[in-house]
Each structure stands twice: as structure tokens, then as C-alpha cells.
Design a protein around this motif. Structure first.
Motif, PDB file in Angstrom:
ATOM      1  N   LEU A 175      -7.026   5.488  -0.791  1.00  0.00           N
ATOM      2  CA  LEU A 175      -6.941   4.521  -1.145  1.00  0.00           C
ATOM      3  C   LEU A 175      -6.452   3.278   0.174  1.00  0.00           C
ATOM      4  CD1 LEU A 175      -8.532   1.932  -3.178  1.00  0.00           C
ATOM      5  CD2 LEU A 175      -6.482   2.266  -4.526  1.00  0.00           C
ATOM      6  N   ASP A 176      -4.656   4.168  -0.355  1.00  0.00           N
ATOM      7  CA  ASP A 176      -4.174   3.153   0.733  1.00  0.00           C
ATOM      8  C   ASP A 176      -4.450   2.769   2.183  1.00  0.00           C
ATOM      9  OD1 ASP A 176      -3.997   5.824   1.442  1.00  0.00           O
ATOM     10  OD2 ASP A 176      -1.779   5.754   1.447  1.00  0.00           O
ATOM     11  N   ARG A 177      -5.254   3.986   2.815  1.00  0.00           N
ATOM     12  CA  ARG A 177      -5.688   3.204   4.278  1.00  0.00           C
ATOM     13  C   ARG A 177      -6.897   2.586   4.168  1.00  0.00           C
ATOM     14  NH1 ARG A 177      -7.414   8.390   4.920  1.00  0.00           N
ATOM     15  NH2 ARG A 177      -5.193   9.386   5.065  1.00  0.00           N
ATOM     16  N   ARG A 178      -7.964   3.005   3.364  1.00  0.00           N
ATOM     17  CA  ARG A 178      -9.006   1.987   2.742  1.00  0.00           C
ATOM     18  C   ARG A 178      -8.583   0.384   3.295  1.00  0.00           C
ATOM     19  NH1 ARG A 178     -12.455   3.514  -1.691  1.00  0.00           N
ATOM     20  NH2 ARG A 178     -13.321   1.328  -1.281  1.00  0.00           N
ATOM     21  N   ILE A 179      -7.532   0.096   2.277  1.00  0.00           N
ATOM     22  CA  ILE A 179      -6.992  -1.153   1.372  1.00  0.00           C
ATOM     23  C   ILE A 179      -6.132  -2.074   3.303  1.00  0.00           C
ATOM     24  CG2 ILE A 179      -5.191  -2.426   0.637  1.00  0.00           C
ATOM     25  CD1 ILE A 179      -5.922  -0.625  -1.497  1.00  0.00           C
TER      26      ILE A 179
ATOM     27  N   GLY B 136     -11.243  -8.369   5.093  1.00  0.00           N
ATOM     28  CA  GLY B 136     -11.247  -9.145   3.869  1.00  0.00           C
ATOM     29  C   GLY B 136     -12.986  -9.696   4.257  1.00  0.00           C
ATOM     30  N   LYS B 137     -13.812  -9.315   5.244  1.00  0.00           N
ATOM     31  CA  LYS B 137     -15.122  -9.695   5.053  1.00  0.00           C
ATOM     32  C   LYS B 137     -15.501  -9.744   4.094  1.00  0.00           C
ATOM     33  CE  LYS B 137     -13.624 -10.563  10.275  1.00  0.00           C
ATOM     34  NZ  LYS B 137     -13.915  -9.780  11.657  1.00  0.00           N
ATOM     35  N   ARG B 138     -15.673  -8.631   4.056  1.00  0.00           N
ATOM     36  CA  ARG B 138     -16.987  -8.023   3.329  1.00  0.00           C
ATOM     37  C   ARG B 138     -16.376  -7.658   1.898  1.00  0.00           C
ATOM     38  NH1 ARG B 138     -19.890  -3.997   6.672  1.00  0.00           N
ATOM     39  NH2 ARG B 138     -19.658  -4.397   8.152  1.00  0.00           N
ATOM     40  N   PRO B 139     -17.030  -7.638   0.741  1.00  0.00           N
ATOM     41  CA  PRO B 139     -16.537  -6.988  -0.833  1.00  0.00           C
ATOM     42  C   PRO B 139     -16.429  -5.442  -0.554  1.00  0.00           C
ATOM     43  CG  PRO B 139     -18.772  -7.999  -0.838  1.00  0.00           C
ATOM     44  CD  PRO B 139     -18.074  -8.277   0.619  1.00  0.00           C
ATOM     45  N   ILE B 140     -14.981  -5.378  -1.215  1.00  0.00           N
ATOM     46  CA  ILE B 140     -14.384  -3.894  -1.189  1.00  0.00           C
ATOM     47  C   ILE B 140     -15.668  -2.812  -2.174  1.00  0.00           C
ATOM     48  CG2 ILE B 140     -12.397  -4.246  -1.624  1.00  0.00           C
ATOM     49  CD1 ILE B 140     -11.310  -1.964  -0.007  1.00  0.00           C
ATOM     50  N   GLY B 141     -15.726  -1.872  -2.638  1.00  0.00           N
ATOM     51  CA  GLY B 141     -16.183  -1.375  -3.481  1.00  0.00           C
ATOM     52  C   GLY B 141     -15.058  -0.243  -4.008  1.00  0.00           C
ATOM     53  N   LEU B 142     -15.173   0.134  -5.023  1.00  0.00           N
ATOM     54  CA  LEU B 142     -14.338   0.254  -5.788  1.00  0.00           C
ATOM     55  C   LEU B 142     -14.756   0.785  -7.152  1.00  0.00           C
ATOM     56  CD1 LEU B 142     -11.060  -2.006  -5.851  1.00  0.00           C
ATOM     57  CD2 LEU B 142     -11.159  -0.257  -3.893  1.00  0.00           C
ATOM     58  N   TYR B 143     -13.697   2.351  -7.629  1.00  0.00           N
ATOM     59  CA  TYR B 143     -14.620   3.840  -8.419  1.00  0.00           C
ATOM     60  C   TYR B 143     -13.315   3.003  -9.767  1.00  0.00           C
ATOM     61  CZ  TYR B 143     -17.788   4.807  -6.243  1.00  0.00           C
ATOM     62  OH  TYR B 143     -19.928   5.391  -5.313  1.00  0.00           O
ATOM     63  N   ARG B 144     -13.546   3.215 -10.961  1.00  0.00           N
ATOM     64  CA  ARG B 144     -12.232   3.744 -12.103  1.00  0.00           C
ATOM     65  C   ARG B 144     -10.848   4.072 -11.414  1.00  0.00           C
ATOM     66  NH1 ARG B 144     -10.953   7.036 -14.761  1.00  0.00           N
ATOM     67  NH2 ARG B 144     -13.091   8.437 -14.655  1.00  0.00           N
ATOM     68  N   TRP B 145     -11.365   5.956 -10.888  1.00  0.00           N
ATOM     69  CA  TRP B 145     -10.320   6.222 -10.010  1.00  0.00           C
ATOM     70  C   TRP B 145      -9.228   5.566  -9.234  1.00  0.00           C
ATOM     71  CZ3 TRP B 145     -15.053   8.276  -9.897  1.00  0.00           C
ATOM     72  CH2 TRP B 145     -15.335   8.561  -8.473  1.00  0.00           C
ATOM     73  N   ASP B 146     -10.117   4.360  -8.765  1.00  0.00           N
ATOM     74  CA  ASP B 146      -8.931   3.597  -7.179  1.00  0.00           C
ATOM     75  C   ASP B 146      -8.512   2.660  -7.697  1.00  0.00           C
ATOM     76  OD1 ASP B 146     -10.259   4.752  -5.345  1.00  0.00           O
ATOM     77  OD2 ASP B 146     -11.997   3.581  -5.193  1.00  0.00           O
ATOM     78  N   LEU B 147      -8.909   1.916  -9.361  1.00  0.00           N
ATOM     79  CA  LEU B 147      -7.812   1.400 -10.104  1.00  0.00           C
ATOM     80  C   LEU B 147      -7.454   2.008 -11.118  1.00  0.00           C
ATOM     81  CD1 LEU B 147     -11.080  -1.550 -10.531  1.00  0.00           C
ATOM     82  CD2 LEU B 147      -8.911  -1.018  -8.411  1.00  0.00           C
ATOM     83  N   ASP B 148      -6.853   3.010 -11.450  1.00  0.00           N
ATOM     84  CA  ASP B 148      -6.153   3.589 -12.091  1.00  0.00           C
ATOM     85  C   ASP B 148      -4.563   4.314 -11.533  1.00  0.00           C
ATOM     86  OD1 ASP B 148      -7.352   3.118 -14.157  1.00  0.00           O
ATOM     87  OD2 ASP B 148      -8.118   5.218 -14.228  1.00  0.00           O
ATOM     88  N   TRP B 149      -4.709   3.956 -10.095  1.00  0.00           N
ATOM     89  CA  TRP B 149      -3.889   4.841  -9.627  1.00  0.00           C
ATOM     90  C   TRP B 149      -2.266   4.352  -9.841  1.00  0.00           C
ATOM     91  CZ3 TRP B 149       0.184   1.366  -7.167  1.00  0.00           C
ATOM     92  CH2 TRP B 149      -0.012   0.097  -6.965  1.00  0.00           C
TER      93      TRP B 149
ATOM     94  N   THR C 215       0.881  -1.295  -0.331  1.00  0.00           N
ATOM     95  CA  THR C 215       0.045  -0.086   0.203  1.00  0.00           C
ATOM     96  C   THR C 215       0.613   1.437   0.213  1.00  0.00           C
ATOM     97  OG1 THR C 215      -0.209  -0.097   2.472  1.00  0.00           O
ATOM     98  CG2 THR C 215      -2.446  -0.903   1.139  1.00  0.00           C
ATOM     99  N   TRP C 216       1.796   1.414   0.544  1.00  0.00           N
ATOM    100  CA  TRP C 216       3.020   2.343   0.447  1.00  0.00           C
ATOM    101  C   TRP C 216       3.328   2.977  -0.721  1.00  0.00           C
ATOM    102  CZ3 TRP C 216       7.562   2.023  -2.085  1.00  0.00           C
ATOM    103  CH2 TRP C 216       8.231   1.058  -2.527  1.00  0.00           C
ATOM    104  N   LEU C 217       2.939   1.854  -2.330  1.00  0.00           N
ATOM    105  CA  LEU C 217       3.384   2.203  -3.212  1.00  0.00           C
ATOM    106  C   LEU C 217       2.098   3.391  -4.401  1.00  0.00           C
ATOM    107  CD1 LEU C 217       4.978  -0.485  -4.392  1.00  0.00           C
ATOM    108  CD2 LEU C 217       5.461   1.363  -4.220  1.00  0.00           C
TER     109      LEU C 217
END
Length: 59
Positions: free
Chosen positions: A35-39, A44-57, A26-28
Motif C-alpha cells: 500500500l505504501d508503494r501504491r500511494i 491523483g489523476k484517476r481514482p485509486i481502488g482500495l479494499y477493506r484491509w488497505d484501510l485497516d493499516w 507513507t512510511w507509517l
């Protein structure tokens, strides 16, 4: 960033070794605000919700 009306949240579950490896790197994710704090807090107990810009990091 605030989601717009056409932005869709994708819910995924991450657990086990994948979650531990993701949390180890996450330091990267410095440029992905919050996003780093959320991860780091994700257990891992429930699904995590991510948007497109979360995956573009890493691009």
C-alpha cells in the motif's frame, strides 16, 4: 492478500494537499504490504481502488 468473492473494491480520488500529506506519511504504513508503494506512485489523476484491509493499516 487476494480478494475474495464478497470483497468489494472502493474507488476514491485523492488530490491536492490531502494527497501530498498522505504521501508524506507513507512510511507509517509498513505493515500494509504494497500500500505504501501504491500511494507513493499515485498521482491523483484517476481514482485509486482500495479494499477493506488497505484501510485497516492504522488500526
Amino acid at each position: 492478500m487476494k480478494p475474495g468473492s464478497k470483497d468489494k473494491k472502493i474507488k476514491i480520488s485523492i488530490s491536492g494537499k490531502e494527497l501530498s500529506e498522505l504521501q508524506r506519511h507513507t512510511w507509517l504504513m509498513v505493515e500494509a504490504f504494497g500500500l505504501d508503494r501504491r500511494i507513493e506512485n499515485y498521482q491523483g489523476k484517476r481514482p485509486i481502488g482500495l479494499y477493506r484491509w488497505d484501510l485497516d493499516w492504522g488500526v
